[in-house]
Design an enzyme around this catalytic site. Structure first.
Site, PDB file in Angstrom:
ATOM      1  N   GLU A  52       2.571  39.622  33.664  1.00  0.00           N
ATOM      2  CA  GLU A  52       2.181  39.954  35.042  1.00  0.00           C
ATOM      3  C   GLU A  52       2.630  41.385  35.274  1.00  0.00           C
ATOM      4  O   GLU A  52       3.791  41.647  35.594  1.00  0.00           O
ATOM      5  CB  GLU A  52       2.861  38.983  36.026  1.00  0.00           C
ATOM      6  CG  GLU A  52       2.377  37.548  35.911  1.00  0.00           C
ATOM      7  CD  GLU A  52       0.982  37.326  36.487  1.00  0.00           C
ATOM      8  OE1 GLU A  52       0.535  38.150  37.317  1.00  0.00           O
ATOM      9  OE2 GLU A  52       0.335  36.343  36.111  1.00  0.00           O
ATOM     10  N   CYS A  90       3.689  44.909  43.814  1.00  0.00           N
ATOM     11  CA  CYS A  90       2.715  45.108  42.732  1.00  0.00           C
ATOM     12  C   CYS A  90       1.288  45.099  43.264  1.00  0.00           C
ATOM     13  O   CYS A  90       0.426  45.773  42.723  1.00  0.00           O
ATOM     14  CB  CYS A  90       2.891  44.034  41.675  1.00  0.00           C
ATOM     15  SG  CYS A  90       2.631  42.368  42.298  1.00  0.00           S
TER      16      CYS A  90
HETATM   17  P1  NAD Z   1      12.399  45.530  36.213  1.00  0.00           P
HETATM   18  O1  NAD Z   1      13.080  46.826  35.954  1.00  0.00           O
HETATM   19  O2  NAD Z   1      13.046  44.546  37.094  1.00  0.00           O
HETATM   20  O3  NAD Z   1      12.102  44.893  34.781  1.00  0.00           O
HETATM   21  C1  NAD Z   1      11.456  43.672  34.645  1.00  0.00           C
HETATM   22  C2  NAD Z   1      12.283  42.784  33.742  1.00  0.00           C
HETATM   23  O4  NAD Z   1      12.278  43.322  32.428  1.00  0.00           O
HETATM   24  C3  NAD Z   1      13.754  42.657  34.164  1.00  0.00           C
HETATM   25  O5  NAD Z   1      14.158  41.318  34.127  1.00  0.00           O
HETATM   26  C4  NAD Z   1      14.476  43.494  33.127  1.00  0.00           C
HETATM   27  O6  NAD Z   1      15.778  42.996  32.879  1.00  0.00           O
HETATM   28  C5  NAD Z   1      13.606  43.332  31.911  1.00  0.00           C
HETATM   29  N1  NAD Z   1      13.740  44.430  30.952  1.00  0.00           N
HETATM   30  C6  NAD Z   1      14.003  45.728  31.218  1.00  0.00           C
HETATM   31  N2  NAD Z   1      14.029  46.442  30.067  1.00  0.00           N
HETATM   32  C7  NAD Z   1      13.748  45.573  29.075  1.00  0.00           C
HETATM   33  C8  NAD Z   1      13.584  45.710  27.655  1.00  0.00           C
HETATM   34  N3  NAD Z   1      13.722  46.887  27.039  1.00  0.00           N
HETATM   35  N4  NAD Z   1      13.288  44.616  26.940  1.00  0.00           N
HETATM   36  C9  NAD Z   1      13.124  43.437  27.533  1.00  0.00           C
HETATM   37  N5  NAD Z   1      13.256  43.229  28.878  1.00  0.00           N
HETATM   38  C10 NAD Z   1      13.554  44.299  29.630  1.00  0.00           C
HETATM   39  O7  NAD Z   1      10.997  45.735  36.809  1.00  0.00           O
HETATM   40  P2  NAD Z   1      10.030  46.951  36.705  1.00  0.00           P
HETATM   41  O8  NAD Z   1       9.469  47.032  35.333  1.00  0.00           O
HETATM   42  O9  NAD Z   1      10.594  48.170  37.327  1.00  0.00           O
HETATM   43  O10 NAD Z   1       8.957  46.320  37.730  1.00  0.00           O
HETATM   44  C11 NAD Z   1       8.040  47.078  38.379  1.00  0.00           C
HETATM   45  C12 NAD Z   1       6.685  46.853  37.789  1.00  0.00           C
HETATM   46  O11 NAD Z   1       6.401  45.469  37.801  1.00  0.00           O
HETATM   47  C13 NAD Z   1       5.578  47.498  38.568  1.00  0.00           C
HETATM   48  O12 NAD Z   1       4.662  48.063  37.673  1.00  0.00           O
HETATM   49  C14 NAD Z   1       4.945  46.345  39.323  1.00  0.00           C
HETATM   50  O13 NAD Z   1       3.610  46.553  39.652  1.00  0.00           O
HETATM   51  C15 NAD Z   1       5.119  45.236  38.331  1.00  0.00           C
HETATM   52  N6  NAD Z   1       5.112  43.962  39.028  1.00  0.00           N
HETATM   53  C16 NAD Z   1       4.091  43.127  38.793  1.00  0.00           C
HETATM   54  C17 NAD Z   1       4.017  41.932  39.484  1.00  0.00           C
HETATM   55  C18 NAD Z   1       2.904  40.968  39.266  1.00  0.00           C
HETATM   56  O14 NAD Z   1       2.987  39.871  39.813  1.00  0.00           O
HETATM   57  N7  NAD Z   1       1.878  41.301  38.514  1.00  0.00           N
HETATM   58  C19 NAD Z   1       5.012  41.607  40.413  1.00  0.00           C
HETATM   59  C20 NAD Z   1       6.051  42.498  40.604  1.00  0.00           C
HETATM   60  C21 NAD Z   1       6.111  43.672  39.903  1.00  0.00           C
END
Ligand code: NAD
Length: 460
Positions: free
Chosen positions: A214, A248
Site C-alpha cells: 500500500e 496518502c
Molecule cells: P514510515 O517511515 O512509517 O515507514 C513505513 C514502515 O516501513 C515503518 O514501519 C518503518 O519502520 C518501515 N521501514 C522503514 N525503513 C525500512 C527498511 N529499510 N526496511 C524495512 N522496513 C522499513 O512511512 P513512510 O514511508 O514515510 O510513509 C509515507 C508514505 O506511505 C507515503 O508515500 C504515503 O503515501 C504512503 N502511505 C500509503 C498509504 C496507503 O494506504 N496506500 C497509507 C499511508 C501512507
C-alpha cells in the site's frame, strides 16, 4: 525485542498456527470481539497518544483511526460466518458430474508493517482482516509514532498471547530485514513509501512470499470548467489539510481549468479560513508535521512558486500553515515527488489533453479526484488515466467506504483491502473439485487414438 530472541518468537507463531487453533470460526469471532472490547477500553489512551504523535483531535482520531478500525471489526463480525463458508462454483462439461467449490484458507503467519501518518488504523485495519481470515500475525508499527505504539503494544499484550499476535518494535531498517531473513512469512502486508516498498518486495521475492504493498503517489485533483467551485473548494480543503496534509489519499495538487482558477483559489482561501481560522497553529482542528526531517523537506517547496495562502512555518513547533501555491517554477521539486504535507499547488490548464499530459508525468497515482458536472468528461478521465481509486465530485472519502476495495496499482501498490476485501487478501482461495464414483467414461482414459473429434466437441 532483541534480535537474538526473534527466531524463537517467530517459530512459536508457526507452531501455534500449525496447531490449527486459529482456524475455527468461533475462535476468530472471539478474538475480534476481544479486540473490540479492548479498543473501546483504550480509546481515550489512543486518542491521547495520537494527539502526542500528530496533534490529532479526538474527533479526527475517531473518524480516521479508532472509529475506522471499530467499523472494520463490526463489518467482519457481521460477515464472517458467511465469508468462511465454502463458495460454490459451476463445473464445466468435461468435468461433469463433479461439483466445484472454493475454500477460504488462512495464509499462515503474516507480517503487517504500518506507517506513521495513521499509526493505529494502518496497522489494525489489516490486523482485523488477518484475524478474521484465521492467521497468526506479527505487527510492525512505525517507529515515528512512539506514543501510539506504546498503547498498541499494551492492547496486543493484554489480549493476545505472543505466539498468536506479536507486536515487534524497533527500527524498520533493522528489524524488518532481520525477521524476513530469519523466517519465512506466508504474506507481507506493507504500508509506506515506495522506496522501502521495493526493498520489502525484493526480500519477499527471495522466498517467494506474496505481498500487499500500500504505497503513495502524486494523486491529482482535476477541477473542470463546469465544476461547482464552492463545493470543490470545501471538499478539497477538508482532506488536503487534515492531519496537516500527511495523508496518502490527499489531493497532491490541483489542476483547474484556467477560466475558474481565480474563483477556486478564492474559495479555497475562504474554506481554509473557515476550517482553521487565521491562527491555524492554535487551532483545535489542525495537526503538526511528524518530525524535523519531514518539516525541512516540505519547507524547501515554499520557495518554488508564489504563496497565495499560508506559508507560515515554525520548525520548533513542527508547524506549517495550510498553504496554496501558484506559478510553480518549471522543474520544481514540489511537482516531482508526493508532497505529503499541507502545501497545495494550483495549476491552471486550457484543455483536457494538456491536463492529462501533466497527470501522466506521475503514472499510476494512488488516487484521482475529478470535479465536473459532465458525464462525458467523467468517462474521459476515468477511462483514460490508470490510478488506484478515487472520487467524482469528492476527495479521499472512497477510502472510508469499506464495501470498496482499497489499493493502488503499479507504482502506487499491489493488492487491496478493507471490509470483506481484507478477509480475502489474508485468505488463500483453495479451489476443489469433488468427483463422484458412479460415472467415469472410458473416453477420458487412453487409448486416445480416434477421440480428437469428441474432445473438440467437449472442450470448447
Ligand atoms: P514510515 O517511515 O512509517 O515507514 C513505513 C514502515 O516501513 C515503518 O514501519 C518503518 O519502520 C518501515 N521501514 C522503514 N525503513 C525500512 C527498511 N529499510 N526496511 C524495512 N522496513 C522499513 O512511512 P513512510 O514511508 O514515510 O510513509 C509515507 C508514505 O506511505 C507515503 O508515500 C504515503 O503515501 C504512503 N502511505 C500509503 C498509504 C496507503 O494506504 N496506500 C497509507 C499511508 C501512507
Amino acid at each position: 525485542m532483541p534480535n537474538g530472541a526473534l527466531p524463537d518468537q517467530l517459530s512459536s507463531l508457526r507452531i501455534f498456527y500449525d496447531s490449527g487453533a486459529t482456524r475455527p470460526y468461533r475462535f476468530r469471532k472471539k478474538q475480534l470481539q476481544q479486540l473490540r472490547r479492548s479498543l473501546l477500553y483504550h480509546e481515550q489512551a489512543l486518542h491521547q497518544a495520537l494527539y502526542t504523535d500528530l496533534k490529532k483531535s479526538p474527533e479526527e482520531s475517531w473518524v480516521t483511526e479508532t472509529g475506522f478500525v471499530l467499523s472494520e471489526i463490526s463489518t467482519a463480525l457481521k460477515g464472517l460466518e458467511r465469508w468462511v463458508q465454502p463458495q460454490k462454483f459451476r463445473t464445466n462439461l468435461v468435468n461433469l458430474p463433479s461439483t466445484s467449490f472454493v475454500l477460504r484458507e488462512p495464509l499462515g503467519v503474516v507480517l503487517i508493517i504500518g506507517a506513521w501518518n495513521y499509526p493505529f488504523q494502518l496497522l489494525f485495519a489489516p490486523l482485523v482482516g488477518a484475524i478474521a481470515a484465521g492467521n497468526c500475525v506479527v505487527l510492525k508499527p512505525s517507529e515515528l509514532a512512539p506514543a501510539t505504539t506504546a498503547v498498541m503494544k499494551r492492547i496486543i499484550t493484554e489480549i493476545f498471547p505472543p505466539n498468536y499476535i506479536l507486536l515487534a518494535e524497533g527500527e524498520g531498517a533493522v528489524i524488518v530485514p532481520a525477521m524476513m531473513e530469519q523466517f519465512r512469512f506466508d504474506h507481507v502486508f506493507y504500508t509506506g513509501g515506495a522506496g522501502v516498498g521495493k526493498l520489502i518486495y525484493k526480500m519477499a521475492a527471495e522466498k517467494l512470499v506474496p505481498v500487499t504493498l500500500e504505497l503513495g503517489g502524486k494523486s491529482p485533483c482535476i477541477v473542470e470548467a463546469d465544476a461547482n467551485i464552492s463545493m470543490a473548494a470545501r471538499r478539497i480543503a477538508v482532506t488536503k489539510f487534515s492531519n496537516a496534509g500527511q495523508i496518502c489519499v490527499a489531493p497532491d495538487y490541483v489542476l483547474v481549468h484556467h477560466s475558474r482558477k481565480n474563483e477556486l483559489v478564492k474559495a479555497l482561501q475562504k474554506k481554509i479560513h473557515a476550517f482553521y481560522s487565521d491562527d491555524p497553529y492554535h487551532n483545535y482542528n489542525y495537526g503538526k508535521i511528524v518530525n524535523e526531517k519531514q518539516f525541512d523537506r516540505l519547507v524547501k517547496y515554499l520557495s518554488e512558486g508564489s504563496i497565495v495562502q499560508g506559508g507560515a512555518h515554525d520548525r520548533e513547533k513542527l508547524f506549517i500553515a495550510p498553504t496554496i501555491m501558484e506559478n510553480i517554477t518549471a522543474n520544481a521539486e514540489v511537482m516531482k515527488d508526493e508532497i505529503f504535507g499541507p502545501i497545495l499547488p494550483v495549476i491552471p490548464f486550457n484543455t483536457m489533453e494538456e491536463a492529462m499530459t501533466i497527470v501522466r508525468q506521475h503514472p499510476e497515482p494512488l488516487a484521482l479526484y475529478l470535479f465536473t458536472r459532465s458525464k462525458k468528461k467523467e468517462r474521459a478521465w476515468l477511462g483514460s488515466i490508470p490510478f488506484g481509486g478515487g472520487c467524482v465530485n469528492n476527495t479521499s472519502w472512497h477510502f472510508t467506504n469499506n464495501y470498496l476495495p482499497f489499493g493502488g496499482r503499479g507504482a502506487s501498490g499491489i493488492g487491496y483491502y478493507h471490509g470483506r476485501h481484507s478477509f480475502e487478501t489474508f485468505s488463500h482461495h483453495k479451489s476443489i473439485m469433488k468427483t463422484p464414483g458412479w460415472f467415469d467414461p472410458a473416453v477420458k482414459y487412453p487409448p486416445f487414438k480416434g477421440k480428437l473429434k469428441l474432445f473438440k466437441w467437449i472442450i470448447r
